[in-house]
Design a protein around this motif. Structure first.
Motif, PDB file in Angstrom:
ATOM      1  N   LEU A   1      10.705 -18.210   9.501  1.00 37.87           N
ATOM      2  CA  LEU A   1      10.346 -19.262  10.236  1.00 37.87           C
ATOM      3  C   LEU A   1       9.221 -18.725  11.573  1.00 37.87           C
ATOM      4  O   LEU A   1       8.438 -19.635  11.636  1.00 37.87           O
ATOM      5  CB  LEU A   1      11.337 -20.057  10.991  1.00 37.87           C
ATOM      6  CG  LEU A   1      11.341 -21.268  11.534  1.00 37.87           C
ATOM      7  CD1 LEU A   1      10.466 -22.269  10.646  1.00 37.87           C
ATOM      8  CD2 LEU A   1      12.555 -21.757  12.162  1.00 37.87           C
ATOM      9  N   PHE A   2       9.680 -17.989  12.265  1.00 37.45           N
ATOM     10  CA  PHE A   2       8.826 -17.383  13.149  1.00 37.45           C
ATOM     11  C   PHE A   2       7.683 -16.913  12.772  1.00 37.45           C
ATOM     12  O   PHE A   2       6.554 -17.223  13.426  1.00 37.45           O
ATOM     13  CB  PHE A   2       9.758 -16.184  14.082  1.00 37.45           C
ATOM     14  CG  PHE A   2       8.858 -15.671  15.146  1.00 37.45           C
ATOM     15  CD1 PHE A   2       8.659 -16.288  16.208  1.00 37.45           C
ATOM     16  CD2 PHE A   2       8.307 -14.523  15.209  1.00 37.45           C
ATOM     17  CE1 PHE A   2       8.037 -15.817  17.536  1.00 37.45           C
ATOM     18  CE2 PHE A   2       7.852 -13.960  16.217  1.00 37.45           C
ATOM     19  CZ  PHE A   2       7.633 -14.778  17.259  1.00 37.45           C
ATOM     20  N   ALA A   3       7.520 -16.363  11.725  1.00 37.96           N
ATOM     21  CA  ALA A   3       6.189 -15.820  11.045  1.00 37.96           C
ATOM     22  C   ALA A   3       5.138 -17.022  10.902  1.00 37.96           C
ATOM     23  O   ALA A   3       4.003 -16.713  10.845  1.00 37.96           O
ATOM     24  CB  ALA A   3       6.402 -14.729  10.045  1.00 37.96           C
ATOM     25  N   MET A   4       5.602 -17.855  10.402  1.00 38.94           N
ATOM     26  CA  MET A   4       5.032 -19.185  10.028  1.00 38.94           C
ATOM     27  C   MET A   4       4.708 -19.924  11.256  1.00 38.94           C
ATOM     28  O   MET A   4       3.514 -20.559  11.038  1.00 38.94           O
ATOM     29  CB  MET A   4       5.637 -20.211   9.025  1.00 38.94           C
ATOM     30  CG  MET A   4       5.956 -19.480   7.499  1.00 38.94           C
ATOM     31  SD  MET A   4       6.773 -20.653   6.483  1.00 38.94           S
ATOM     32  CE  MET A   4       8.219 -20.569   7.152  1.00 38.94           C
ATOM     33  N   TYR A   5       5.413 -20.040  12.072  1.00 35.00           N
ATOM     34  CA  TYR A   5       5.257 -20.861  13.300  1.00 35.00           C
ATOM     35  C   TYR A   5       4.402 -20.314  14.680  1.00 35.00           C
ATOM     36  O   TYR A   5       3.733 -21.097  15.342  1.00 35.00           O
ATOM     37  CB  TYR A   5       6.613 -21.401  13.830  1.00 35.00           C
ATOM     38  CG  TYR A   5       6.376 -22.224  14.965  1.00 35.00           C
ATOM     39  CD1 TYR A   5       5.916 -23.783  14.795  1.00 35.00           C
ATOM     40  CD2 TYR A   5       7.018 -21.926  16.258  1.00 35.00           C
ATOM     41  CE1 TYR A   5       5.850 -24.443  15.746  1.00 35.00           C
ATOM     42  CE2 TYR A   5       6.683 -22.987  17.339  1.00 35.00           C
ATOM     43  CZ  TYR A   5       6.177 -24.192  16.956  1.00 35.00           C
ATOM     44  OH  TYR A   5       6.240 -25.080  18.175  1.00 35.00           O
ATOM     45  N   LEU A   6       4.244 -19.094  14.618  1.00 31.11           N
ATOM     46  CA  LEU A   6       3.720 -18.353  15.548  1.00 31.11           C
ATOM     47  C   LEU A   6       2.275 -18.566  15.708  1.00 31.11           C
ATOM     48  O   LEU A   6       1.720 -18.567  17.030  1.00 31.11           O
ATOM     49  CB  LEU A   6       3.858 -16.779  15.502  1.00 31.11           C
ATOM     50  CG  LEU A   6       3.361 -15.948  16.792  1.00 31.11           C
ATOM     51  CD1 LEU A   6       4.096 -16.204  17.936  1.00 31.11           C
ATOM     52  CD2 LEU A   6       3.541 -14.401  16.367  1.00 31.11           C
TER      53      LEU A   6
ATOM     54  N   SER B   1       6.850 -15.205  23.312  1.00 26.94           N
ATOM     55  CA  SER B   1       6.782 -15.371  22.009  1.00 26.94           C
ATOM     56  C   SER B   1       7.660 -14.240  21.301  1.00 26.94           C
ATOM     57  O   SER B   1       8.381 -14.558  20.298  1.00 26.94           O
ATOM     58  CB  SER B   1       5.418 -15.080  21.364  1.00 26.94           C
ATOM     59  OG  SER B   1       4.885 -13.919  21.641  1.00 26.94           O
ATOM     60  N   THR B   2       7.652 -12.921  21.858  1.00 25.29           N
ATOM     61  CA  THR B   2       8.760 -11.961  21.196  1.00 25.29           C
ATOM     62  C   THR B   2       9.972 -12.622  21.639  1.00 25.29           C
ATOM     63  O   THR B   2      11.110 -12.139  20.811  1.00 25.29           O
ATOM     64  CB  THR B   2       8.250 -10.782  21.957  1.00 25.29           C
ATOM     65  OG1 THR B   2       6.940 -10.150  21.770  1.00 25.29           O
ATOM     66  CG2 THR B   2       9.259  -9.592  21.456  1.00 25.29           C
ATOM     67  N   LEU B   3      10.280 -12.932  22.827  1.00 20.62           N
ATOM     68  CA  LEU B   3      11.905 -13.541  23.076  1.00 20.62           C
ATOM     69  C   LEU B   3      12.267 -14.497  21.934  1.00 20.62           C
ATOM     70  O   LEU B   3      13.388 -14.525  21.615  1.00 20.62           O
ATOM     71  CB  LEU B   3      11.853 -13.626  24.525  1.00 20.62           C
ATOM     72  CG  LEU B   3      13.335 -14.327  24.971  1.00 20.62           C
ATOM     73  CD1 LEU B   3      14.127 -13.245  25.043  1.00 20.62           C
ATOM     74  CD2 LEU B   3      13.057 -14.902  26.382  1.00 20.62           C
ATOM     75  N   PHE B   4      11.141 -15.325  21.766  1.00 22.72           N
ATOM     76  CA  PHE B   4      11.517 -16.783  20.670  1.00 22.72           C
ATOM     77  C   PHE B   4      11.685 -16.097  19.478  1.00 22.72           C
ATOM     78  O   PHE B   4      12.680 -16.416  18.747  1.00 22.72           O
ATOM     79  CB  PHE B   4      10.205 -17.360  20.774  1.00 22.72           C
ATOM     80  CG  PHE B   4      10.563 -18.646  19.896  1.00 22.72           C
ATOM     81  CD1 PHE B   4      11.333 -19.607  20.074  1.00 22.72           C
ATOM     82  CD2 PHE B   4       9.704 -18.879  18.721  1.00 22.72           C
ATOM     83  CE1 PHE B   4      11.397 -20.688  19.288  1.00 22.72           C
ATOM     84  CE2 PHE B   4       9.723 -19.912  18.020  1.00 22.72           C
ATOM     85  CZ  PHE B   4      10.773 -20.773  18.237  1.00 22.72           C
TER      86      PHE B   4
ATOM     87  N   LEU C   1       1.981 -21.924  17.388  1.00 27.47           N
ATOM     88  CA  LEU C   1       2.585 -21.941  18.887  1.00 27.47           C
ATOM     89  C   LEU C   1       1.527 -21.309  19.693  1.00 27.47           C
ATOM     90  O   LEU C   1       1.324 -21.768  20.880  1.00 27.47           O
ATOM     91  CB  LEU C   1       3.665 -21.113  18.808  1.00 27.47           C
ATOM     92  CG  LEU C   1       4.549 -20.787  20.155  1.00 27.47           C
ATOM     93  CD1 LEU C   1       5.078 -21.934  20.674  1.00 27.47           C
ATOM     94  CD2 LEU C   1       5.713 -19.783  20.175  1.00 27.47           C
ATOM     95  N   ILE C   2       1.117 -20.300  19.332  1.00 30.14           N
ATOM     96  CA  ILE C   2      -0.188 -19.636  20.171  1.00 30.14           C
ATOM     97  C   ILE C   2      -1.435 -20.696  20.367  1.00 30.14           C
ATOM     98  O   ILE C   2      -1.817 -20.844  21.447  1.00 30.14           O
ATOM     99  CB  ILE C   2      -0.749 -18.364  19.352  1.00 30.14           C
ATOM    100  CG1 ILE C   2       0.481 -17.302  19.768  1.00 30.14           C
ATOM    101  CG2 ILE C   2      -1.963 -17.633  20.280  1.00 30.14           C
ATOM    102  CD1 ILE C   2       0.192 -16.087  19.073  1.00 30.14           C
ATOM    103  N   GLY C   3      -1.697 -21.448  19.384  1.00 32.98           N
ATOM    104  CA  GLY C   3      -2.789 -22.216  19.490  1.00 32.98           C
ATOM    105  C   GLY C   3      -2.457 -23.532  20.316  1.00 32.98           C
ATOM    106  O   GLY C   3      -3.364 -23.926  21.289  1.00 32.98           O
ATOM    107  N   ILE C   4      -1.168 -23.858  20.259  1.00 37.62           N
ATOM    108  CA  ILE C   4      -0.766 -25.166  21.314  1.00 37.62           C
ATOM    109  C   ILE C   4      -0.831 -24.515  22.710  1.00 37.62           C
ATOM    110  O   ILE C   4      -1.356 -25.074  23.672  1.00 37.62           O
ATOM    111  CB  ILE C   4       0.794 -25.373  20.825  1.00 37.62           C
ATOM    112  CG1 ILE C   4       0.685 -26.163  19.476  1.00 37.62           C
ATOM    113  CG2 ILE C   4       1.293 -26.432  21.804  1.00 37.62           C
ATOM    114  CD1 ILE C   4       2.062 -26.628  19.144  1.00 37.62           C
ATOM    115  N   VAL C   5      -0.404 -23.405  22.838  1.00 31.80           N
ATOM    116  CA  VAL C   5      -0.334 -22.664  24.278  1.00 31.80           C
ATOM    117  C   VAL C   5      -1.564 -22.628  24.797  1.00 31.80           C
ATOM    118  O   VAL C   5      -1.881 -22.914  25.939  1.00 31.80           O
ATOM    119  CB  VAL C   5       0.862 -21.638  24.537  1.00 31.80           C
ATOM    120  CG1 VAL C   5       0.703 -20.953  25.703  1.00 31.80           C
ATOM    121  CG2 VAL C   5       2.371 -21.988  23.964  1.00 31.80           C
TER     122      VAL C   5
END
Length: 148
Positions: free
Chosen positions: A68-73, A50-53, A76-80
């Motif tokens: 965008l990253f702050a809104m999506y993180l 996630s940091t690399l992303f 993304l963590i929930g999906i993973v």
């Protein structure tokens, strides 16, 4: 920041086994080490990915990429984590199904051995093998072989 950390390290080394040094060692070494030891390999890999992303988004889109990253993180963590949980549930289901199948086969085999009656295995009578002309050069070949 670097100078403050170097100063703390120098103070920790200079204090040695004194009560102040032991307190500093507990606060600066032992507690952070215990906290870091609780992380699993999966959590570290997820954090690194996630940091690399986030870094890649920042390099590509600059300030908008960070937003965008702050809104999506969180999503993304929930999906993973849900994918990881689903894989664990699937593994558990396959293990239980395999164990049940093995037990059922073992019980059926035991029941068939204990119950009276005909067993499933029957001994077959073998016919004597006729090697034919191909295996016996002393015997004359059949006459129909020359018809071709």
């Amino acid at each position: 920041m670097t100078s403050a950390l170097l100063l703390l390290l120098l103070m920790l080394c200079a204090a040695g086994p004194t009560p102040i040094g032991q307190t500093m060692r507990r606060a600066l070494v032992e507690r952070p080490a215990a906290w870091l030891a609780r992380f699993t390999r999966t959590q570290i890999l997820l954090l690194g990915a996630s940091t690399l992303f986030g870094v890649l988004l920042f390099l590509i889109m600059e300030e908008e990429g960070l937003r965008l990253f702050a809104m999506y993180l969180p999503e993304l963590i929930g999906i993973v984590s849900s994918i990881e949980m689903t894989a664990a549930v699937d593994l558990l289901a396959v293990t239980l199904a395999t164990a049940t199948t093995i037990r059922v086969r073992a019980v059926l085999g035991w029941m068939q051995a204990k119950l009276p009656g005909r067993s499933r295995r029957t001994v077959r009578q073998r016919r004597p093998e006729d090697g034919g002309a191909a295996h016996d050069d002393d015997r004359p070949a059949p006459a129909w072989a020359l018809a071709a």
